[in-house]
Design an enzyme around this catalytic site. Structure first.
Site, PDB file in Angstrom:
ATOM      1  N   TYR A  69       0.812  -1.219   0.000  1.00  0.00           N
ATOM      2  CA  TYR A  69       0.000   0.000   0.000  1.00  0.00           C
ATOM      3  C   TYR A  69       0.842   1.264   0.000  1.00  0.00           C
ATOM      4  CZ  TYR A  69       1.216  -0.644   4.906  1.00  0.00           C
ATOM      5  OH  TYR A  69       1.914  -0.856   6.073  1.00  0.00           O
ATOM      6  N   GLY A  70       2.171   1.115  -0.026  1.00  0.00           N
ATOM      7  CA  GLY A  70       3.049   2.284   0.055  1.00  0.00           C
ATOM      8  C   GLY A  70       4.100   2.301  -1.033  1.00  0.00           C
ATOM      9  N   SER A  71       5.351   2.451  -0.632  1.00  0.00           N
ATOM     10  CA  SER A  71       6.439   2.656  -1.591  1.00  0.00           C
ATOM     11  C   SER A  71       6.799   1.400  -2.380  1.00  0.00           C
ATOM     12  CB  SER A  71       7.681   3.183  -0.867  1.00  0.00           C
ATOM     13  OG  SER A  71       8.195   2.205   0.013  1.00  0.00           O
ATOM     14  N   LEU A  72       6.179   0.250  -2.062  1.00  0.00           N
ATOM     15  CA  LEU A  72       6.405  -0.963  -2.850  1.00  0.00           C
ATOM     16  C   LEU A  72       5.463  -1.057  -4.055  1.00  0.00           C
ATOM     17  CD1 LEU A  72       6.902  -3.592   0.014  1.00  0.00           C
ATOM     18  CD2 LEU A  72       8.653  -2.774  -1.565  1.00  0.00           C
ATOM     19  N   GLU A 139      11.397  -4.067   5.669  1.00  0.00           N
ATOM     20  CA  GLU A 139      10.299  -3.452   6.437  1.00  0.00           C
ATOM     21  C   GLU A 139      10.577  -3.401   7.942  1.00  0.00           C
ATOM     22  OE1 GLU A 139       7.944  -1.842   5.214  1.00  0.00           O
ATOM     23  OE2 GLU A 139       7.382  -2.640   3.271  1.00  0.00           O
TER      24      GLU A 139
END
Length: 200
Positions: A69-72, A139
């Site tokens: 849901y983010g920088s991935l 992470e």
């Protein structure tokens, strides 16, 4: 039948975890360089593991789903971690509700186990165990994030997937919870303007 399919059939006949030289794999009419190229592709798919120069072994298939849901996400700076040994399955959303906030510098978001919004993100199939372990390390599992199975919904239906969730963190009182993380400059400027207007 395509060369890679012929190669995969040959490899599937090999015992698991037995180291084999590349030179032992022959397909009539296919050059050694082409076979080497396809062996590297099968390594990325998670069918084999290249253990040393010119040697590989067949490994147990590995398939886990990961909700990001983010920088991935695709188009974001850390998606490079998911470029190999994964398959992007498309957009997804959480079935359950979570709270999503940004870190204090806006560099990345994090989920908190508080029922506020269904979160929008993407679903990936991870095809190598060591890749999932590398993402855990990236992470900060288990100190910073916990990797937990949650229900997610795609255009194909509902399934379980891993997601990274923060635990033991204070919920920011000065932030509005997000549904989707955008991290683009126009969005950031808009948020800053909104914040400054509230101060006047």
């Amino acid at each position: 039948m395509q060369t890679i399919d012929k190669l995969e059939r040959k490899i599937n006949a090999l015992p698991i975890d037995v180291v084999v030289p590349f030179s032992d794999v022959n397909i009539q009419g296919v050059s050694k360089d082409t076979i080497r190229k396809y062996l590297h592709r099968l390594h990325e798919r998670g069918s084999i593991s290249i253990v040393q120069r010119g040697h590989f072994k067949r490994i147990e298939p590995f398939h886990e789903l990961l909700f990001v849901y983010g920088s991935l996400k695709k188009g974001f700076y850390n998606n490079i971690l998911l470029e190999k040994s994964t398959r992007r399955l498309g957009k997804a959303s959480t079935v359950g509700k979570f709270a999503m906030f940004e870190d204090s510098f806006g560099n990345y978001p994090y989920l908190v186990n508080k029922p506020i919004n269904r979160i929008l993100g993407e679903l990936y199939e991870i095809q190598r165990k060591e890749l999932l372990e590398r993402i855990d390390e990236f992470e900060g599992v288990p100190d910073y994030y916990k990797r937990k199975r949650i229900k997610v919904k795609t255009h194909e239906g509902v399934c379980f997937a891993y997601a990274y969730i923060r635990v033991g963190v204070d919920i920011p009182v000065d932030q509005k919870p997000l549904k989707v993380w955008k991290n683009n400059s126009d969005y950031k400027v808009g948020e800053l303007k909104s914040f400054l207007e509230k101060l006047q």
